[in-house]
Structure formats: structure tokens, C-alpha cells
Design an enzyme around this catalytic site. Structure first.
Site, mmCIF file in Angstrom:
data_model
loop_
_atom_site.group_PDB
_atom_site.id
_atom_site.type_symbol
_atom_site.label_atom_id
_atom_site.label_comp_id
_atom_site.label_asym_id
_atom_site.label_seq_id
_atom_site.Cartn_x
_atom_site.Cartn_y
_atom_site.Cartn_z
ATOM 1 C CE LYS A 94 -3.597 8.940 2.016
ATOM 2 N NZ LYS A 94 -4.593 9.577 2.878
ATOM 3 C CG ASP A 133 -1.856 1.162 1.310
ATOM 4 O OD1 ASP A 133 -1.521 2.234 0.783
ATOM 5 O OD2 ASP A 133 -2.925 1.020 1.929
#
Length: 410
Positions: free
Chosen positions: A235, A209
Site C-alpha cells: 500500500k 494491524d
């Protein structure tokens, strides 16, 4: 604390990436934005980019844009992310769906292989107990669907998963290991190269991830032999709320792994409209439905910036930002009982610093009302997310000092 601010000003003056700061949209009423590891700021030209799309690509070219550019956008954009951020050659990365959906697709594809006639003994998924909820929830659901067992790793809450944790957990029964490259809580940075090699020695597949590392931490997925990876784009890639995620599937697994959500966009011939599904032999197989074209627009401007700055340059600034934040925490917050919940060594830390105090829930509410925006993590943590291209050193110190002031006023 004038010395801290003087240090921050000096670092900003010497910052080779400082010209990128002006590329981001203004933040009316915000003094310090310290949540770039959760939602990146928009660029100044994001609105114009979207308006141009509505007027030209959609409004003028209409459906012709599918043939002219949109059909290839998921893989073209994936290749850009792969080259700029992942150390991945073309043809292995695709933008599609959400992080959750892509995690599901890759886990199921990996376990389908593990349940083949030559792999019947492999019956376990290894994952860390403190991994992000989505990763754990998807793994539990996939285990229930496939009859697999989950072997949970308990890692140090500050320093994250280490090689010795993997050595104790991975066996001949392991089918798949799922870990986060950067711990979403502490910011601890895992040894991707070493852990991947350990997993391969045991004959299992490795799924990383990358949500808290893509766009801020250099990596070499191809060189390090990573099998599978998923990351979000809202992000450090600044794709905006709900922006689609990306999936990396090593080329050696193309035509071998088969994802479970068989949609028309992943077919070998998209427009054949045939009676049965035949998967594409490339990374396109991992697309299911119509790509979210509009959601892919904002991140393209940020990729321009990352390509200019280079991921190594971004990482260098990330280290100075987080080092300065740790110094400010030591000097301004530790005397008030604030705990550092991130690794001190910048080499073992991602792009955010986490601190803890019993009063931080109330402090966060006060800070938000005053235009200082970190984020709170249960039970008592504040994350200082310092996105290098959009955050100055002065902004980082200003945020830490605001935490001090809010604490003293409670």
C-alpha cells in the site's frame, strides 16, 4: 467548481513534497489514481532496480549473494521500516511471509503464552466485528485450534473502535486484543497509545494491524508499549502486488513468545542442520522459510523516499489531501445524495476518505473505464485512497469531480 481546483493548485504549489511526484512511473490512460491505499504505484526506477538485481546480485554473484546480503535482508529491511515508519528500535521488525501468515504466527505465539501454567484463566481473543476479513478469519481459526473464545466488539462504522469499546470488552479473561490502527472501510484512526495502555492494564497482549497506516501515519510502537504488530508493504510502502509483509515483536517478548511455524530460517543456527529445532533468540525466530528476496526489492525505493520526506512530512500532506477531498465531497457530491463515511476531523482519519451512494458500484465501473481509479467497497462505498508522495491535490479534486460527473450521467 473552479474554486476547488484553484485551491488544489495553490496547495500543490506550496507542497514541500511535490518533487516526489515525478519519481513515480507514468500512468498511461489514467487521469487520477485514487487507490494508493490498496496498491501503491511503482517508482520510475523500479524496473531498473529489478533488472540490476537480475543482472548483478542474482545473475553475477549467484548464490554468493546469500552470504553477502540476502540472509540479513529480512531484518535489515525490517529495521528500516521500523525506523522510518513505526517508531521502533532495531532488532524488532522483520520482513517475511504475507500479512495473513504473520497474523497467524503472532496470534498463536501470544496465545501459547496465555495458555501457560500461570495464565490458565485467560481464554478470550478480543477483536472488532468489522475488522478486515483476514484478521477475523485468522482469529476464528486460531480460536478453534486453541480452544479460545472470541469476544466481538461492535464499533461505530464511521468513527471506528474507541477507548470505551475496549473498556467494555477487556476483562481478566482476555488473552489478546487484535485491532486495526486505521479502519480499512472508513479510514478511522484508532488511539493506539491509549488502547494499548488499557489492554495492558487488564494484563493482556496487544496486536495491531498496521496495513492502512504504515507509511502514512506516524506512530511510536516502542514508546507506546505495543507488543505485536503486522503490516503489509504494497500500500503506502509501494512494494508491489504480493510484496511480503512485516512483523514487529517487542524486544521484551523475544525468547518468551514462540511462533508456531518452525522453519529452518528461524533456527538459532540456520546451517547446523541439527536433529531438533532450536529457535533463534532474536526477531529472526519469526522467519520460517526462505525469504522472498525478489519481493523485497520495490519497497526499498519507496523507503528511500519516506526517509527523505519523513513520516511527519507525509502525514502533514495526507491531512491536506484528505481535508481537500472532504471539502470537494461536501461541495460537489453531497448535493447528489453522497454520504461522507469517514471522520471529518483529520486527526481521527487515516490516509483515505470513504463516501457512499447506492449507485457507486456502477459509478466505479464507469470511472475505471474513463481512467479514474478509486476502489469500491461493498455495499455502496467508494474509497478515495490518497497516497501523499504520489498524489497531488489537483489529482484528488479531479477524482472527486469525476465521481460527480459519472453520477450525473447514470
Amino acid at each position: 467548481m473552479t474554486e476547488l481546483l484553484d485551491t488544489a493548485r495553490a496547495l500543490d504549489a506550496a507542497d514541500p513534497l511535490r518533487h516526489h511526484l515525478d519519481a513515480f512511473a507514468e500512468m498511461p490512460g489514467v487521469i487520477a489514481y485514487l487507490d494508493g491505499n490498496s496498491l501503491g504505484r511503482p517508482l520510475r526506477d523500479t524496473g531498473e532496480r529489478i533488472a540490476d538485481f537480475v543482472r548483478d546480485d542474482w545473475g553475477t554473484r549467484l548464490i554468493r549473494s546469500w552470504d553477502e546480503q540476502w540472509m540479513e535482508l529480512p531484518t535489515a529491511l525490517g529495521d528500516r521500516i521500523g525506523a522510518a515508519c513505526l517508531g521502533a528500535a532495531p532488532g524488532q521488525t522483520v520482513v517475511a511471509d504475507s500479512t495473513t501468515v504473520l497474523l497467524y504466527k503472532l496470534m498463536r505465539a501470544a496465545l501459547r503464552r496465555a495458555q501457560g501454567p500461570t495464565s490458565k484463566a485467560r481464554s478470550e481473543i478480543v477483536i472488532e466485528q468489522g475488522n478486515f476479513p483476514t484478521d477475523r478469519f485468522v482469529a476464528e481459526g486460531v480460536a478453534a485450534e486453541t480452544g479460545m473464545t472470541i469476544r466481538w466488539i461492535t464499533a461505530d462504522p464511521v468513527h471506528g473502535v474507541r477507548a470505551e469499546d475496549i473498556a467494555d470488552a477487556v476483562t481478566e479473561r482476555t488473552a489478546l486484543v487484535v485491532l486495526s490502527h486505521v479502519d480499512y472501510r472508513s479510514g478511522a484512526l484508532a488511539d493506539m497509545k491509549g488502547i494499548t495502555a488499557q489492554v495492558h492494564e487488564a494484563g493482556a497482549l496487544m496486536l495491531w494491524d498496521l496495513c492502512h497506516s504504515a507509511g502514512v501515519i506516524p506512530m511510536q510502537l516502542d514508546e507506546w508499549g505495543v507488543d505485536l504488530a503486522v503490516g503489509c508493504t504494497y500500500k503506502y510502502l509501494n512494494g508491489g502486488p504480493g510484496a511480503p509483509a512485516f512483523a514487529y515483536v517487542r524486544s521484551a517478548h523475544h525468547g518468551v513468545l514462540r511462533q508456531p511455524i518452525q522453519g529452518w530460517m528461524g533456527a538459532a543456527d540456520v546451517f547446523a542442520m541439527g536433529p531438533a529445532y532450536s529457535p533463534d533468540a532474536t526477531i529472526r525466530q519469526f522467519i520460517s522459510g526462505t525469504p522472498p528476496v525478489l519481493g523485497m526489492l520495490p519497497m526499498q525505493g519507496m523507503l528511500d523516499r519516506i526517509e527523505q520526506a519523513t513520516i511527519d512530512g507525509i502525514r502533514a500532506k495526507s491531512k491536506t489531501l484528505t481535508d481537500l477531498a472532504v471539502q470537494a465531497v461536501d461541495e460537489a457530491l453531497a448535493p447528489l445524495g453522497v454520504r461522507l463515511l469517514s471522520p471529518r476531523d483529520a486527526e481521527r482519519r487515516g490516509g483515505h476518505v470513504t463516501i457512499g451512494h447506492p449507485d457507486f458500484r456502477a459509478v466505479t465501473q464507469r470511472l475505471w473505464g474513463e481512467g479514474v481509479i478509486p476502489d469500491f467497497r461493498f455495499p455502496d462505498g467508494i474509497r478515495l485512497g490518497l497516497s501523499p508522495l504520489s498524489t497531488s491535490h489537483v489529482e484528488a479534486v479531479t477524482g472527486v469531480l469525476a465521481v460527480r460527473d459519472a453520477l450525473t450521467r447514470l
